[in-house]
Design an enzyme around this catalytic site. Structure first.
Site, PDB file in Angstrom:
ATOM      1  CD  GLU A 155      29.997   4.404  49.239  1.00 12.71           C
ATOM      2  OE1 GLU A 155      29.772   3.831  50.326  1.00 12.71           O
ATOM      3  OE2 GLU A 155      30.968   4.118  48.497  1.00 12.71           O
ATOM      4  CB  SER A 253      25.454  -1.728  51.525  1.00 16.41           C
ATOM      5  OG  SER A 253      26.458  -2.328  50.768  1.00 16.41           O
TER       6      SER A 253
END
Ligand code: SF4
Length: 335
Positions: A155, A253
């Site tokens: 990301e 994450s």
């Protein structure tokens, strides 16, 4: 929200016990605190659906750049349906169908796909795309962007890729902000990885506000609703539990943040991909065990963990609901 899901979990736990010929009365009893919400978010569902829609429309194989979401069970299931996962686009044959993952990509990746004649679909989560639009706007407004996130996460690579080199600085901690050598009076803005720890981000943002006089903030929190809700739910169960199981991958994450939040409140926390990875020595012989699942973890993994627990314990299950989620995203336009 999760009444029917809970029934499915209970029946899977009970059939595992019957399969193993274990009488419930003979087992020690423990309490299970099931976090709700847990598991799939709207962005993950949408990305997985995009792969299935592309396979249905174009036929297999459909190539997917990077794991569509950070969960190996999801990746394996989609492989069985005709998806081929690649790291980079040069592994995709010219003209083939390709999907970009929920984590988002830099514009040069989309350009590379077009240059190779690929039919590409972008399964970026709309909440990641919102961050892309915001950092682009800040840059256009002449602001340097301080991006709060984890280096190397897809990301973050995608978000940085929406800005020219040098237009953003990545920070991970409040100490990183203190160490920045940027002009404190210059127009600055910040953005945050959607899966960041809510608590850590708030300390980092407070430091940014202290240091930078002209600091633009996101229009609404960049940390998405799913991350926020799952962290709040795991905090709630961790405060009451003797041990916490987080179902998710070590490279997710979202999952790692859940384990970190739980560890602030509970001495025994394990992050496991599935029931086979459980460390039984770290579970209490009595008392309460909390269970949650990352936004990319299928509910079947939680069912498997409950089934494994029910073979050793008599379970008294309580679902601890801290939020009701209704967010849904429009399907990726495939075709
Ligand atoms: S965790 Fe949040 S940002 Fe990531 S896919 Fe789910 S909703 Fe989107």
């Amino acid at each position: 929200m999760q009444g029917s899901k809970l029934n499915m979990l209970l029946s899977s736990a009970s059939s595992a016990r019957h399969r193993d010929g274990v009488s419930e009365g003979a087992l020690p009893q423990i309490d299970i605190l099931l976090a709700a919400p847990r598991g799939f978010c709207a962005g993950v569902r949408r990305a997985i659906q995009a792969v299935r829609d592309a396979i249905a429309l174009h036929g297999p194989p459909v190539y997917v750049r990077r794991p569509i979401v950070h969960n190996l069970a999801v990746v394996r299931a989609l492989e069985a349906e005709g998806a081929i996962f690649v790291e980079e686009l040069d592994e995709v044959p010219p003209g083939a169908v390709t999907i970009f993952s929920a984590h988002g990509v830099a514009p040069h990746i989309a350009a590379q796909a077009a240059a190779r004649g690929l039919v590409s679909y972008d399964a970026v989560c709309p909440l990641v795309a919102k961050v892309h639009r915001e950092v682009e706007r800040h840059h256009k407004d002449g602001r340097h962007v301080v991006l709060v996130g984890h280096e190397g996460h897809p990301e973050i690579e995608g978000t940085l890729g929406h800005l020219p080199n040098g237009a953003a600085t990545l920070v991970r901690t409040a100490a990183d902000v203190d160490a920045l050598s940027l002009d404190e009076a210059a127009p600055t803005a910040f953005a945050v990885q959607t899966t960041y720890s809510v608590d850590e981000a708030s300390g980092i943002v407070a430091t940014l506000r202290r240091r930078f006089a002209d600091l633009a903030a996101p229009s609404s929190s960049d940390i998405c609703y799913a991350t926020t809700n799952r962290q709040a739910a795991v905090r709630e169960i961790a405060q009451r539990a003797d041990a916490v199981i987080v179902a998710g991958e070590h490279f997710s994450s979202n999952a790692r943040r859940l384990a970190e939040v739980a560890a602030l409140h509970c001495p025994s926390v394990q992050l496991v991909a599935d029931a086979d990875a459980l460390d039984w020595a770290r579970l209490p012989a009595s008392g309460a065990t909390g269970i949650t699942a990352a936004a990319s973890t299928p509910e079947e993994i939680v069912a498997g963990i409950l089934a494994a627990l029910s073979a050793r314990y008599s379970l008294r299950i309580e679902e601890v609901e801290t939020a009701v989620e209704t967010t849904m995203f429009k399907r990726v336009a495939v075709g």
